[in-house]
Motif scaffolding. Structure first.
Motif, PDB file in Angstrom:
ATOM      1  N   LEU A  56       0.827  -1.209   0.000  1.00  7.78           N
ATOM      2  CA  LEU A  56       0.000   0.000   0.000  1.00  7.78           C
ATOM      3  C   LEU A  56       0.858   1.256   0.000  1.00  7.78           C
ATOM      4  CD1 LEU A  56      -2.755  -1.023   2.581  1.00  7.78           C
ATOM      5  CD2 LEU A  56      -3.006  -0.876   0.096  1.00  7.78           C
ATOM      6  N   MET A  57       2.069   1.133   0.563  1.00 10.71           N
ATOM      7  CA  MET A  57       2.968   2.278   0.665  1.00 10.71           C
ATOM      8  C   MET A  57       4.164   2.190  -0.265  1.00 10.71           C
ATOM      9  SD  MET A  57       1.879   4.543   2.809  1.00 10.71           S
ATOM     10  CE  MET A  57       3.407   5.415   3.109  1.00 10.71           C
ATOM     11  N   GLY A 117       2.406   1.187  11.544  1.00 10.03           N
ATOM     12  CA  GLY A 117       3.769   1.334  11.047  1.00 10.03           C
ATOM     13  C   GLY A 117       3.796   1.903   9.643  1.00 10.03           C
ATOM     14  N   GLN A 118       2.848   1.470   8.799  1.00  9.28           N
ATOM     15  CA  GLN A 118       2.751   2.034   7.449  1.00  9.28           C
ATOM     16  C   GLN A 118       2.354   3.509   7.513  1.00  9.28           C
ATOM     17  OE1 GLN A 118       3.771   0.282   4.822  1.00  9.28           O
ATOM     18  NE2 GLN A 118       4.219  -1.356   6.273  1.00  9.28           N
ATOM     19  N   THR A 123       4.626  10.156   7.079  1.00 10.88           N
ATOM     20  CA  THR A 123       5.151  11.432   7.565  1.00 10.88           C
ATOM     21  C   THR A 123       6.593  11.355   8.071  1.00 10.88           C
ATOM     22  OG1 THR A 123       4.153  10.971   9.734  1.00 10.88           O
ATOM     23  CG2 THR A 123       2.875  12.319   8.195  1.00 10.88           C
ATOM     24  N   TRP A 124       7.066  10.158   8.406  1.00 10.96           N
ATOM     25  CA  TRP A 124       8.421  10.012   8.943  1.00 10.96           C
ATOM     26  C   TRP A 124       9.373   9.632   7.808  1.00 10.96           C
ATOM     27  CZ3 TRP A 124       9.967   9.402  14.414  1.00 10.96           C
ATOM     28  CH2 TRP A 124       8.941   9.700  15.312  1.00 10.96           C
ATOM     29  N   ARG A 139       6.495  -2.070  14.878  1.00  9.43           N
ATOM     30  CA  ARG A 139       5.212  -2.024  14.160  1.00  9.43           C
ATOM     31  C   ARG A 139       5.266  -2.752  12.819  1.00  9.43           C
ATOM     32  NH1 ARG A 139       3.324   4.274  15.468  1.00  9.43           N
ATOM     33  NH2 ARG A 139       2.292   3.784  17.457  1.00  9.43           N
ATOM     34  N   VAL A 140       6.351  -2.588  12.074  1.00 12.66           N
ATOM     35  CA  VAL A 140       6.370  -3.186  10.737  1.00 12.66           C
ATOM     36  C   VAL A 140       6.957  -4.588  10.709  1.00 12.66           C
ATOM     37  CG1 VAL A 140       6.468  -0.929   9.624  1.00 12.66           C
ATOM     38  CG2 VAL A 140       8.601  -2.166  10.084  1.00 12.66           C
ATOM     39  N   ALA A 141       7.625  -5.019  11.809  1.00 16.93           N
ATOM     40  CA  ALA A 141       8.262  -6.337  11.772  1.00 16.93           C
ATOM     41  C   ALA A 141       8.139  -7.105  13.083  1.00 16.93           C
ATOM     42  CB  ALA A 141       9.735  -6.192  11.394  1.00 16.93           C
ATOM     43  N   GLY A 142       8.274  -6.433  14.216  1.00 19.53           N
ATOM     44  CA  GLY A 142       8.090  -7.135  15.491  1.00 19.53           C
ATOM     45  C   GLY A 142       6.705  -7.750  15.589  1.00 19.53           C
ATOM     46  N   THR A 143       5.755  -7.072  14.975  1.00 19.21           N
ATOM     47  CA  THR A 143       4.390  -7.592  14.955  1.00 19.21           C
ATOM     48  C   THR A 143       4.299  -8.937  14.250  1.00 19.21           C
ATOM     49  OG1 THR A 143       4.065  -6.237  12.968  1.00 19.21           O
ATOM     50  CG2 THR A 143       3.247  -5.342  15.058  1.00 19.21           C
TER      51      THR A 143
END
Length: 304
Positions: A56-57, A117-118, A123-124, A139-143
């Motif tokens: 999506l990103m 995370g996405q 913005t980051w 958020r993007v991988a530990g999850t």
């Protein structure tokens, strides 16, 4: 759409997930092949859900979208995910996830956290401190560790006695995800700068006297090598943290997890072998080394 109405297509959908995992996550995919079929297919389904989220990103098509459009897509995806967890299935890929959730029940929160995370990527583009980066990596991988730990399962030897408490593998699972994401970041510094993103913490750039303009120019000097050596050591520490949880896993999951852990950690060694030149060369573990590591990982799974 009821899952039952898609039953004839379920095997085909799982095969599509297998192919996508094999194409885009070769090291991870090798580890999944060591799992029993049911667990293997569940991991492929989860991987594809994560990839769909990431695309999506990060897809080429997404790069032409405005921040507002991307935010709207993420909002829609979050609602679709909530619907999925409530049993509403709209396509074959949803169906394999619904099947996975039915067989291996889990909480929705890691999935929502990954979507957050996405949203950070909206913005980051810089991370002032490692604490900021660690939140992103969770958020993007530990999850992913939290999503998959229920599929891996815990060894019944630790839970069969009446007085036994099931060990909590969550911290180790999250640590492995963070370690993997830190490895991705270090391998992909050159690629990310092309998208205007610097994931290395700004505080670390300052500490080692390596400027953002140096990074954008791909400058290889002693400051860069010292900075990267520090980052690699940090990633290795997160891999070490993750190791403590592997011994609790079910017997049929320990070898695959050790294999994935060791092979992914091997990318850090590959970065050292190319003298930290991640601007012009891609660090990877070769097929021969992957095969040679299988018996070593098997031995660890049996005796550690």
């Amino acid at each position: 759409m009821p899952i039952a109405s898609m039953a004839t297509d379920l095997d085909e959908a799982f095969e599509a997930c297998r192919r996508e995992t094999a194409e885009w996550a070769k090291t991870f995919y090798l580890g999944t092949l060591l799992l029993p079929l049911e667990k293997r297919r569940a991991i492929w389904a989860i991987y594809v859900w994560c990839r769909r989220t990431d695309e999506l990103m990060d897809s080429a098509e997404a790069q032409s979208r405005s921040v507002e459009e991307l935010a709207e897509r993420l909002d829609h995806w979050e609602q679709q995910t909530r619907d999925l967890f409530n049993g509403h299935v709209s396509n074959d890929l949803d169906a394999v996830m619904a099947h996975t959730l039915e067989r291996f029940p889990q909480d929705i929160q890691p999935y929502l956290d990954m979507i957050e995370g996405q949203r950070m990527d909206l913005t980051w583009t810089r991370y002032p401190t490692f604490e900021d980066l660690k939140l992103y990596c969770y958020r993007v991988a530990g999850t992913v560790g939290l999503m998959t730990q229920g599929v891996m399962g815990v060894d019944q030897a630790y839970t069969s006695a009446p007085w036994s408490d099931s060990p909590d593998t969550s911290d180790a699972a999250v640590a492995l995800g963070i370690a993997n994401q830190l490895t991705n970041i270090l391998r992909d510094v050159g690629e990310d700068r092309g998208r205007g993103r610097i994931y290395l913490p700004q505080e670390d750039l300052d500490r080692f006297g390596y400027s953002e303009s140096d990074l954008m120019a791909g400058r290889l000097n002693e400051a860069w090598r010292e900075l990267m050596a520090f980052q690699l050591e940090r990633a290795r520490e997160w891999f070490t943290r993750s190791e403590s949880g592997v011994r609790w896993l079910s017997g049929d999951a320990r070898w695959p997890v050790w294999t994935s852990l060791r092979l992914y950690r091997g990318i850090l060694d590959a970065i050292e072998r190319i003298d930290y030149d991640v601007f012009n060369r891609r660090a990877y573990v070769g097929k021969v080394n992957k095969l040679l590591d299988l018996p070593r990982s098997y031995a660890l799974a049996q005796f550690r």
